[in-house]
Design an enzyme around this catalytic site. Structure first.
Site, mmCIF file in Angstrom:
data_model
loop_
_atom_site.group_PDB
_atom_site.id
_atom_site.type_symbol
_atom_site.label_atom_id
_atom_site.label_comp_id
_atom_site.label_asym_id
_atom_site.label_seq_id
_atom_site.Cartn_x
_atom_site.Cartn_y
_atom_site.Cartn_z
ATOM 1 N N ASP A 136 -3.239 9.410 8.592
ATOM 2 C CA ASP A 136 -2.679 8.115 8.976
ATOM 3 C C ASP A 136 -3.815 7.092 9.065
ATOM 4 O OD1 ASP A 136 -1.486 5.997 10.321
ATOM 5 O OD2 ASP A 136 -0.280 7.320 11.600
ATOM 6 N N ALA A 167 -1.743 1.612 0.976
ATOM 7 C CA ALA A 167 -0.872 2.143 2.038
ATOM 8 C C ALA A 167 -0.332 0.994 2.879
ATOM 9 C CB ALA A 167 -1.651 3.109 2.932
ATOM 10 N N GLU A 180 3.579 -0.315 5.156
ATOM 11 C CA GLU A 180 5.026 -0.383 5.293
ATOM 12 C C GLU A 180 5.427 -1.525 4.372
ATOM 13 O OE1 GLU A 180 7.177 1.473 6.871
ATOM 14 O OE2 GLU A 180 5.717 2.796 7.829
ATOM 15 N N THR A 188 0.677 -8.976 -1.686
ATOM 16 C CA THR A 188 1.968 -9.394 -2.239
ATOM 17 C C THR A 188 2.055 -10.909 -2.384
ATOM 18 O OG1 THR A 188 4.319 -9.485 -1.681
ATOM 19 C CG2 THR A 188 2.825 -9.283 0.157
ATOM 20 N N ASP A 189 2.935 -11.350 -3.283
ATOM 21 C CA ASP A 189 3.168 -12.800 -3.407
ATOM 22 C C ASP A 189 3.934 -13.359 -2.210
ATOM 23 O OD1 ASP A 189 5.675 -11.687 -3.950
ATOM 24 O OD2 ASP A 189 5.964 -12.738 -5.856
ATOM 25 N N GLU A 190 4.530 -12.467 -1.396
ATOM 26 C CA GLU A 190 5.352 -12.954 -0.279
ATOM 27 C C GLU A 190 4.542 -13.701 0.772
ATOM 28 O OE1 GLU A 190 8.353 -10.386 1.253
ATOM 29 O OE2 GLU A 190 8.784 -9.539 -0.710
ATOM 30 N N TYR A 236 7.207 -8.452 7.573
ATOM 31 C CA TYR A 236 6.437 -7.779 6.515
ATOM 32 C C TYR A 236 5.394 -8.728 5.933
ATOM 33 C CZ TYR A 236 5.270 -6.313 1.759
ATOM 34 O OH TYR A 236 4.579 -6.016 0.598
ATOM 35 N N LYS A 242 1.229 -8.628 6.032
ATOM 36 C CA LYS A 242 0.383 -8.581 4.832
ATOM 37 C C LYS A 242 -0.559 -9.796 4.808
ATOM 38 C CE LYS A 242 0.467 -6.005 1.783
ATOM 39 N NZ LYS A 242 -0.202 -4.691 1.543
HETATM 40 P P1 NAD Z 1 5.775 2.288 -0.790
HETATM 41 O O1 NAD Z 1 6.508 1.986 0.463
HETATM 42 O O2 NAD Z 1 6.513 2.876 -1.943
HETATM 43 O O3 NAD Z 1 4.543 3.265 -0.491
HETATM 44 C C1 NAD Z 1 3.720 3.099 0.621
HETATM 45 C C2 NAD Z 1 2.900 4.383 0.786
HETATM 46 O O4 NAD Z 1 2.021 4.201 1.919
HETATM 47 C C3 NAD Z 1 3.749 5.620 1.068
HETATM 48 O O5 NAD Z 1 3.319 6.703 0.277
HETATM 49 C C4 NAD Z 1 3.509 5.904 2.548
HETATM 50 O O6 NAD Z 1 3.603 7.272 2.883
HETATM 51 C C5 NAD Z 1 2.088 5.359 2.723
HETATM 52 N N1 NAD Z 1 1.825 4.977 4.120
HETATM 53 C C6 NAD Z 1 2.600 4.197 4.911
HETATM 54 N N2 NAD Z 1 2.049 4.092 6.132
HETATM 55 C C7 NAD Z 1 0.894 4.793 6.100
HETATM 56 C C8 NAD Z 1 -0.129 5.060 7.064
HETATM 57 N N3 NAD Z 1 -0.045 4.579 8.302
HETATM 58 N N4 NAD Z 1 -1.190 5.810 6.688
HETATM 59 C C9 NAD Z 1 -1.281 6.310 5.429
HETATM 60 N N5 NAD Z 1 -0.327 6.121 4.492
HETATM 61 C C10 NAD Z 1 0.746 5.365 4.825
HETATM 62 O O7 NAD Z 1 5.075 0.912 -1.201
HETATM 63 P P2 NAD Z 1 4.829 0.271 -2.635
HETATM 64 O O8 NAD Z 1 6.028 -0.502 -3.014
HETATM 65 O O9 NAD Z 1 4.278 1.279 -3.540
HETATM 66 O O10 NAD Z 1 3.694 -0.791 -2.251
HETATM 67 C C11 NAD Z 1 2.326 -0.391 -2.237
HETATM 68 C C12 NAD Z 1 1.481 -1.601 -1.852
HETATM 69 O O11 NAD Z 1 1.689 -2.666 -2.782
HETATM 70 C C13 NAD Z 1 1.799 -2.170 -0.476
HETATM 71 O O12 NAD Z 1 0.602 -2.567 0.123
HETATM 72 C C14 NAD Z 1 2.681 -3.381 -0.786
HETATM 73 O O13 NAD Z 1 2.554 -4.350 0.210
HETATM 74 C C15 NAD Z 1 2.099 -3.844 -2.097
HETATM 75 N N6 NAD Z 1 3.012 -4.551 -2.996
HETATM 76 C C16 NAD Z 1 4.215 -3.994 -3.318
HETATM 77 C C17 NAD Z 1 5.056 -4.669 -4.235
HETATM 78 C C18 NAD Z 1 6.387 -4.096 -4.649
HETATM 79 O O14 NAD Z 1 7.149 -4.784 -5.339
HETATM 80 N N7 NAD Z 1 6.734 -2.875 -4.280
HETATM 81 C C19 NAD Z 1 4.649 -5.892 -4.794
HETATM 82 C C20 NAD Z 1 3.401 -6.425 -4.419
HETATM 83 C C21 NAD Z 1 2.587 -5.730 -3.530
HETATM 84 O O1 DAU Z 2 7.424 -9.885 -4.018
HETATM 85 C C1 DAU Z 2 6.764 -8.685 -3.763
HETATM 86 C C2 DAU Z 2 7.549 -7.877 -2.757
HETATM 87 O O2 DAU Z 2 8.718 -7.429 -3.439
HETATM 88 C C3 DAU Z 2 6.778 -6.709 -2.190
HETATM 89 O O3 DAU Z 2 5.685 -7.196 -1.448
HETATM 90 C C4 DAU Z 2 7.667 -5.853 -1.277
HETATM 91 O O4 DAU Z 2 6.959 -4.715 -0.836
HETATM 92 C C5 DAU Z 2 8.878 -5.424 -2.072
HETATM 93 O O5 DAU Z 2 9.758 -4.711 -1.239
HETATM 94 C C6 DAU Z 2 9.590 -6.635 -2.684
HETATM 95 O O6 DAU Z 2 10.235 -7.436 -1.666
HETATM 96 P P1 DAU Z 2 11.705 -8.038 -1.869
HETATM 97 O O7 DAU Z 2 12.292 -8.274 -0.554
HETATM 98 O O8 DAU Z 2 11.679 -9.159 -2.841
HETATM 99 O O9 DAU Z 2 12.390 -6.758 -2.626
HETATM 100 P P2 DAU Z 2 13.821 -6.059 -2.438
HETATM 101 O O10 DAU Z 2 13.955 -5.099 -3.569
HETATM 102 O O11 DAU Z 2 14.055 -5.586 -1.065
HETATM 103 O O12 DAU Z 2 14.821 -7.265 -2.715
HETATM 104 C C7 DAU Z 2 14.817 -7.986 -3.942
HETATM 105 C C8 DAU Z 2 15.863 -9.088 -3.832
HETATM 106 O O13 DAU Z 2 17.163 -8.489 -3.794
HETATM 107 C C9 DAU Z 2 15.752 -9.905 -2.570
HETATM 108 O O14 DAU Z 2 16.130 -11.255 -2.853
HETATM 109 C C10 DAU Z 2 16.786 -9.278 -1.627
HETATM 110 C C11 DAU Z 2 17.860 -8.802 -2.573
HETATM 111 N N1 DAU Z 2 18.591 -7.576 -2.173
HETATM 112 C C12 DAU Z 2 17.870 -6.488 -1.773
HETATM 113 C C13 DAU Z 2 18.504 -5.327 -1.396
HETATM 114 C C14 DAU Z 2 17.712 -4.118 -0.934
HETATM 115 C C15 DAU Z 2 19.968 -7.535 -2.256
HETATM 116 O O15 DAU Z 2 20.618 -8.526 -2.649
HETATM 117 N N2 DAU Z 2 20.599 -6.383 -1.881
HETATM 118 C C16 DAU Z 2 19.923 -5.282 -1.440
HETATM 119 O O16 DAU Z 2 20.588 -4.262 -1.089
#
Ligand code: NAD
Ligand code: DAU
Length: 351
Positions: free
Chosen positions: A61, A84, A86, A132-134, A157, A161
């Site tokens: 962790d 890593a 949430e 992230t872009d968020e 979230y 970040k």
């Molecule tokens: P994910 O939720 O699929 O994976 C996160 C991983 O981190 C998991 O394997 C989890 O077990 C691990 N983790 C969580 N808490 C931990 C802790 N305390 N110690 C060690 N490991 C831990 O996430 P993802 O979608 O693959 O995103 C990865 C990274 O990219 C994140 O930092 C996220 O903010 C960033 N990101 C994601 C997106 C997207 O669209 N998914 C876009 C831009 C940036």
């Molecule tokens: O922009 C980058 C981000 O994209 C990452 O940093 C985050 O980790 C990743 O989760 C993602 O965030 P979003 O909130 O944009 O992704 P999500 O897939 O949850 O939702 C995408 C869009 O769809 C958003 O406008 C919310 C909507 N949505 C989502 C879910 C889960 C729905 O309409 N219904 C749903 O059930």
């Protein structure tokens, strides 16, 4: 081994693609994957590479300071790629605590451990923070996020970040820790946990369940295939400039409702369903609290300075993604176990 690299969160969605790329592409690097295996972490994502001689998995962790410091002493990392976190916005709205711990405190633990190990001799070292872009907030109908857009995070979230991004920059300015950050738009592709829009919709289409669309489905996201993000991460890790930020995006904006209609159309063809069958599952539900309207990335800096560009168009990416989920129904079945059912009921029954 030429270098020992720590990748955190390597059992998650994006992290597993980054680990695979590095393990296969750099046989002379030792890749250490540190992951706590939360609900989002799944070692099954890496079963094709987990016996490679340059790969090690460490369960742990990032919130555990002693564990993190011991790990840095054990492996003497040359570089860190920190994924890593949430990562799901809806979970952060329901319960922000874990986001503050992992995304902020966990990141600080890694920054401190890197400083301690490297003792301020930073030659050939690199701390790469994946963001992230968020963090930039929400756009209206026009405009793009650039690296100079002011931070305006609006969910627990994105605030966590943004906070970690600020801390990484603070360590660069204060201690000269050689860090780099990239901020990416929405990823999609194989191995994404079905809490996020695309895999959740695919799973529901396959199982003939309602596809929940928040509000009117008018929110816009900029989608990038995960393999293209992993390629950008490789480039920024090796060629990005310390102290810099790189925006990564697909230049591929979709309103949620249009994206889901496209997905339903593609799924109908693949599942030999009558056109229009899957779209009947679309169900509008209560909107997400504080739902950001539009994200759109200007990725010209990484394109011009490092020569990156997305390799797939969206149609191709969506097809590949659907094919993967259709061929890996067991993967989905195993992760949509009891705890997923509970999450799903809590998230969607009240909507
Ligand atoms: P994910 O939720 O699929 O994976 C996160 C991983 O981190 C998991 O394997 C989890 O077990 C691990 N983790 C969580 N808490 C931990 C802790 N305390 N110690 C060690 N490991 C831990 O996430 P993802 O979608 O693959 O995103 C990865 C990274 O990219 C994140 O930092 C996220 O903010 C960033 N990101 C994601 C997106 C997207 O669209 N998914 C876009 C831009 C940036
Ligand atoms: O922009 C980058 C981000 O994209 C990452 O940093 C985050 O980790 C990743 O989760 C993602 O965030 P979003 O909130 O944009 O992704 P999500 O897939 O949850 O939702 C995408 C869009 O769809 C958003 O406008 C919310 C909507 N949505 C989502 C879910 C889960 C729905 O309409 N219904 C749903 O059930």
């Amino acid at each position: 081994m030429k270098k020992t690299i720590l990748i955190t969160g390597g059992a998650g969605f994006i992290g597993s693609h980054v680990v695979r790329l590095f393990v296969n592409k750099y046989p002379d690097y030792k890749i250490v994957n540190l992951d706590a295996l939360t609900y989002a972490g799944n070692l099954e994502n890496l079963k094709d590479i987990d016996r490679k001689p340059n790969y090690v998995f460490e369960k742990g962790d990032i919130n555990d300071t002693d564990f993190v410091n011991k790990l840095f002493r054990k492996y003497k990392f040359d570089g860190v790629i920190h994924l890593a976190a949430e990562s799901h916005v809806d979970r952060s709205i329901a319960d922000p605590g874990a986001f503050i711990n992992t995304n902020i405190i966990g990141t600080v633990n890694l920054l401190n451990a890197a400083r301690l190990l490297w003792k301020d001799d930073f030659s050939d070292k690199r701390f790469y923070h994946i963001s992230t872009d968020e963090v930039y907030g929400s756009l209206g109908n026009t405009g793009f996020f650039t690296e100079n857009t002011a931070y305006d995070p609006r969910s627990p979230y994105s605030a966590s970040k943004a906070s970690s991004d600020h801390l990484v920059r603070a360590y660069f300015h204060t201690y000269k820790l050689p860090s780099v950050i990239s901020n990416c738009s929405n990823n999609y592709g194989p191995n994404q946990f079905p809490e996020k829009l695309i895999p959740l919709a695919i799973n529901n289409i396959i199982n003939n369940k309602p596809i929940p669309i928040y509000g009117k489905g008018e929110n816009v996201r900029d989608w990038l295939y995960v393999i293209d993000h992993a390629a950008a991460i490789d480039l920024v890790f090796h060629e990005g400039k310390s102290g810099e930020t790189y925006n990564i995006g697909g230049n591929n904006e979709w309103r949620n409702i249009d994206l889901i209609k496209k997905l339903c159309e593609t799924a109908d063809a693949k599942l030999s369903r009558k056109p229009g069958t899957s779209a009947k599952l679309i169900t509008f539900v209560k909107d997400r609290a504080g739902h950001d309207m539009r994200y759109a990335i200007d990725s010209s800096k990484i394109q011009n300075e490092l020569g990156w560009k997305p390799s797939l168009d969206f149609e191709e990416g969506l097809e590949k993604t659907l094919d993967w989920y259709l061929q890996n129904k067991d993967w989905m079945k195993r992760i949509t176990d009891g705890s997923y059912q509970k999450y799903y009921e809590e998230q969607y029954q009240k909507r």
